[in-house]
Enzyme design. Structure first.
Site: not given
Ligand code: NAD
Ligand code: MG
Length: 306
Positions: A198, A211
């Site tokens: 991230s 985080y």
């Molecule tokens: P999202 O909520 O769609 O996806 C995250 C997924 O993580 C969830 O759908 C869930 O299935 C899974 N998860 C969370 N806790 C869990 C657990 N204990 N066991 C199993 N699965 C678990 O959100 P997203 O934003 O698509 O996140 C995906 C990745 O991208 C993450 O690693 C997040 O940190 C990273 N990210 C997101 C952003 C953003 O702005 N959305 C920015 C930087 C990084």
């Protein structure tokens, strides 16, 4: 096999277009969902690529496991991998079944095999189980995307209980160690591992210190594992998203009152949509990135990062 082209609209990712106006600068209304949140409940809906990602045969017959592949970035990656010709297993929490079934449907409609693996990655045995299940049901494994993640805001260290710190570390980084370890015996030379880090690893928000620090750990894990596995012909890289409109954000990932402004502080002036991340993962999964390892692709709408 369903036509990949038929599924894509005129404005798929290969269309020459202005990145500023490819998607509108959304102002999500104040909203909240219980963790982990559902794509199905988001206002406005996010684009995971069902009608906007066109495959060009870059991952034909590959076998991929995508953690957190039910929604957001992981869903967009799963959809793109399938459109590129891969069979895909996704992991998700049991309460995300609705989102997971939707992604599985899109994968199957793209003519590829979908495997759905519900469970909690903070449970060490589930990390091993998902790999075994993916290998068994897909008939092998050559792409691992460690993407699942937990993000919950806490205004100060005093308001951040150890329990949350531990859960965030379990879900974001310990699960990555465990899942990767379980996958290694199955990965042939040419296989790839891609970790979701991230912008928070470089520009930590004051209310996301647990985080953000897991994301810095993911960066070091990625670079170290890339060096450890290079000799085996396995490449490890990371993708660092900026502000992307996914269920993570309206399920306590941001203060509710800040949602209408989400992503407006980027150079493009808008939040990213999940499918805009997919080409970076496709590139890192594909053999065309053969000389890229220990690297990070930044997909953040213009928030320059090291
Ligand atoms: P999202 O909520 O769609 O996806 C995250 C997924 O993580 C969830 O759908 C869930 O299935 C899974 N998860 C969370 N806790 C869990 C657990 N204990 N066991 C199993 N699965 C678990 O959100 P997203 O934003 O698509 O996140 C995906 C990745 O991208 C993450 O690693 C997040 O940190 C990273 N990210 C997101 C952003 C953003 O702005 N959305 C920015 C930087 C990084
Ligand atoms: Mg989800």
């Amino acid at each position: 096999m369903a036509s990949q082209d038929a599924d894509a609209t005129r404005t798929d990712q290969l269309q020459f277009q202005n990145p500023k106006t490819r998607y509108p600068s959304i102002e999500p209304p104040e909203q909240t969902q219980p963790e982990p949140g559902l794509d199905a409940e988001m206002l406005p809906q996010a684009d995971i690529g069902e009608f906007s990602y066109r495959g060009t045969g870059r991952l034909v017959d590959r076998k991929a496991l995508v953690s957190g592949g039910d929604s957001g970035i992981g869903a967009a990656v799963a959809v793109a991998f399938a459109r590129e010709g891969a069979d895909v297993a996704i992991t998700y929490l049991p309460q995300e079944e609705e989102d997971a079934q939707n992604v599985a449907r899109i994968i199957r409609d793209s003519g590829r095999q979908a495997v759905t693996l519900p469970g909690d990655l903070t449970d060490a045995s589930f990390c091993r189980e998902v790999v075994e299940q993916a290998v068994e049901q897909l008939g092998g494994l050559d792409i691992l995307v460690n993407n699942a993640g937990k993000q919950v805001v806490a205004e100060s260290l005093e308001e951040l209980p150890d329990e949350q710190v531990e859960q965030t570390y379990q879900a974001n980084i310990l699960a990555m160690f465990r899942t990767t370890r379980a996958a290694l015996p199955h990965l042939p030379a040419g296989a790839t591992i891609i970790n979701s880090t991230s912008i928070q690893a470089y520009q930590p928000s004051p209310d996301l210190i647990d985080y953000a620090s897991t994301k810095a750990a993911i960066n070091a894990f990625t670079k170290g594992m890339a060096m450890q596995l290079a000799d085996k012909g396995i490449r490890v890289n990371a993708v660092a998203p900026g502000p992307i409109w996914t269920p993570l954000q309206p399920s306590k990932g941001q203060p509710i009152e800040e949602l209408p402004e989400f992503g407006k502080d980027t150079a493009l002036g808008r939040a990213g949509q999940p499918t805009e991340l997919a080409p970076a993962y496709v590139f890192l999964a594909s053999p065309e990135s053969s000389y890229v390892l220990g690297s990070t692709i930044h997909v953040n709408g213009g928030k320059p990062s090291p």
